[in-house]
Design a protein around this motif. Structure first.
Motif, PDB file in Angstrom:
ATOM      1  N   MET A  86      -7.570 -14.724   9.565  1.00 51.21           N
ATOM      2  CA  MET A  86      -6.660 -13.575   9.594  1.00 51.21           C
ATOM      3  C   MET A  86      -7.066 -12.652  10.740  1.00 51.21           C
ATOM      4  N   LYS A 136       0.837  -1.210   0.000  1.00 54.66           N
ATOM      5  CA  LYS A 136       0.000   0.000   0.000  1.00 54.66           C
ATOM      6  C   LYS A 136       0.868   1.255   0.000  1.00 54.66           C
ATOM      7  N   ARG A 182       6.030   4.276   5.521  1.00 58.34           N
ATOM      8  CA  ARG A 182       5.072   4.900   4.579  1.00 58.34           C
ATOM      9  C   ARG A 182       4.979   6.379   4.892  1.00 58.34           C
ATOM     10  N   MET A 190       2.994  -8.772  11.459  1.00 65.02           N
ATOM     11  CA  MET A 190       3.423  -7.709  10.551  1.00 65.02           C
ATOM     12  C   MET A 190       4.880  -7.366  10.881  1.00 65.02           C
ATOM     13  N   SER A 191       5.375  -6.225  10.392  1.00 66.34           N
ATOM     14  CA  SER A 191       6.795  -5.894  10.583  1.00 66.34           C
ATOM     15  C   SER A 191       7.226  -5.990  12.041  1.00 66.34           C
ATOM     16  N   ILE A 197      -6.153  -7.160   1.215  1.00 72.57           N
ATOM     17  CA  ILE A 197      -6.120  -7.199   2.676  1.00 72.57           C
ATOM     18  C   ILE A 197      -6.797  -5.987   3.299  1.00 72.57           C
ATOM     19  N   VAL A 240       3.991  -8.070   5.614  1.00 64.62           N
ATOM     20  CA  VAL A 240       5.064  -7.141   5.979  1.00 64.62           C
ATOM     21  C   VAL A 240       5.151  -5.986   4.994  1.00 64.62           C
ATOM     22  N   GLY A 241       5.018  -4.771   5.525  1.00 54.02           N
ATOM     23  CA  GLY A 241       5.155  -3.574   4.693  1.00 54.02           C
ATOM     24  C   GLY A 241       6.424  -2.822   5.016  1.00 54.02           C
ATOM     25  N   THR A 242       6.407  -2.143   6.155  1.00 59.77           N
ATOM     26  CA  THR A 242       7.501  -1.243   6.549  1.00 59.77           C
ATOM     27  C   THR A 242       8.886  -1.894   6.486  1.00 59.77           C
TER      28      THR A 242
END
Ligand SMILES: *Cc1c(COP(=O)(O)O)cnc(C)c1O
Length: 231
Positions: free
Chosen positions: A165, A40, A230, A205-206, A83, A222-224
């Protein structure tokens, strides 16, 4: 400055190392844990760079943003996971453009996704988002309503129910982090005792993927830690 693909290669390698270490710690096979890159707010070019170093699964929260990137990257063999919060008026695009949905939390949405899944595509892989005790306000099915929703989704022809989830609020300490993940695993085990054959727990997550893996996560989102902070 390092070229972008090298930055992503390094970030991905270090997340994979965390996954491997966390799995070994509890005697699990690291290969049983799938890394979902949450993209995202990231441009298509960043996804392309990460794909170039081997990343296949990508998660998106915002439909309009995702559709643009999916189109732009259609030359790549990527697997797209929705998601974000599901709205009825957007279900057709989710059914048509994603392989996985992690956030099904009501029958109405499930029925629409099944009806709208293109006949030539394989069944849509579905996870039920569960609202655990301390997740007031967000989406998700309440645990007491989970069995009925699971039975409904399992009976829909164009969906394949795979698991559960959750998105617990951020917590700092290990035991505190693990509690909701343990709860989700127990809910999954309960459904399996009742006759389902679910194999997927999307959790972690991260900041808390180690705690989630300790409790049985099979997909970490996992994003960051992959893309940086972000905006
Ligand atoms: C943004 C997001 C993530 C990734 O969070 P990070 O802390 O950046 O790793 C995972 N799951 C969902 C549902 C998200 O919205």
């Amino acid at each position: 400055m390092l070229p972008a693909p090298q930055i992503y290669a390094d970030a991905r390698a270090s997340v994979l190392a965390r996954i491997t270490e966390a799995a070994r710690e509890v005697g699990r096979d690291p290969a049983a844990i799938r890394l979902l890159a949450v993209a995202k707010q990231q441009p298509a070019a960043a996804i392309r760079d990460l794909a170039a170093v081997g990343q296949v699964d990508f998660g998106e929260n915002y439909l309009q943003e995702a559709l643009g990137k999916i189109k732009e990257l259609q030359d790549l063999p990527l697997i797209w996971h929705f998601i974000g919060q599901l709205q009825s008026n957007k279900s057709a695009d989710v059914a048509a453009h994603f392989q996985w949905v992690h956030t099904v939390d009501r029958e109405r949405i499930a029925r629409r996704l099944s009806a709208q899944r293109p006949y030539h595509a394989p069944p849509l892989q579905v996870l039920l988002q569960v609202k655990l005790e301390d997740e007031a306000g967000k989406g998700g099915v309440e645990p007491h309503a989970l069995a009925d929703l699971a039975a409904c989704v399992a009976g829909l022809p164009r969906l394949r129910l795979r698991g559960l989830m959750c998105i617990p609020p951020p917590r700092s300490s290990g035991p505190e982090q693990r509690r909701p993940f343990l709860q989700l695993r127990e809910l999954l085990e309960g459904l399996n005792r009742a006759g389902h054959a679910l194999d997927t727990l999307s959790m972690g997550m991260s900041a808390d993927l180690e705690a989630a893996i300790a409790e049985g996560a099979t997909i970490v989102r996992v994003g960051t830690a992959l893309f940086g902070e972000r905006r």
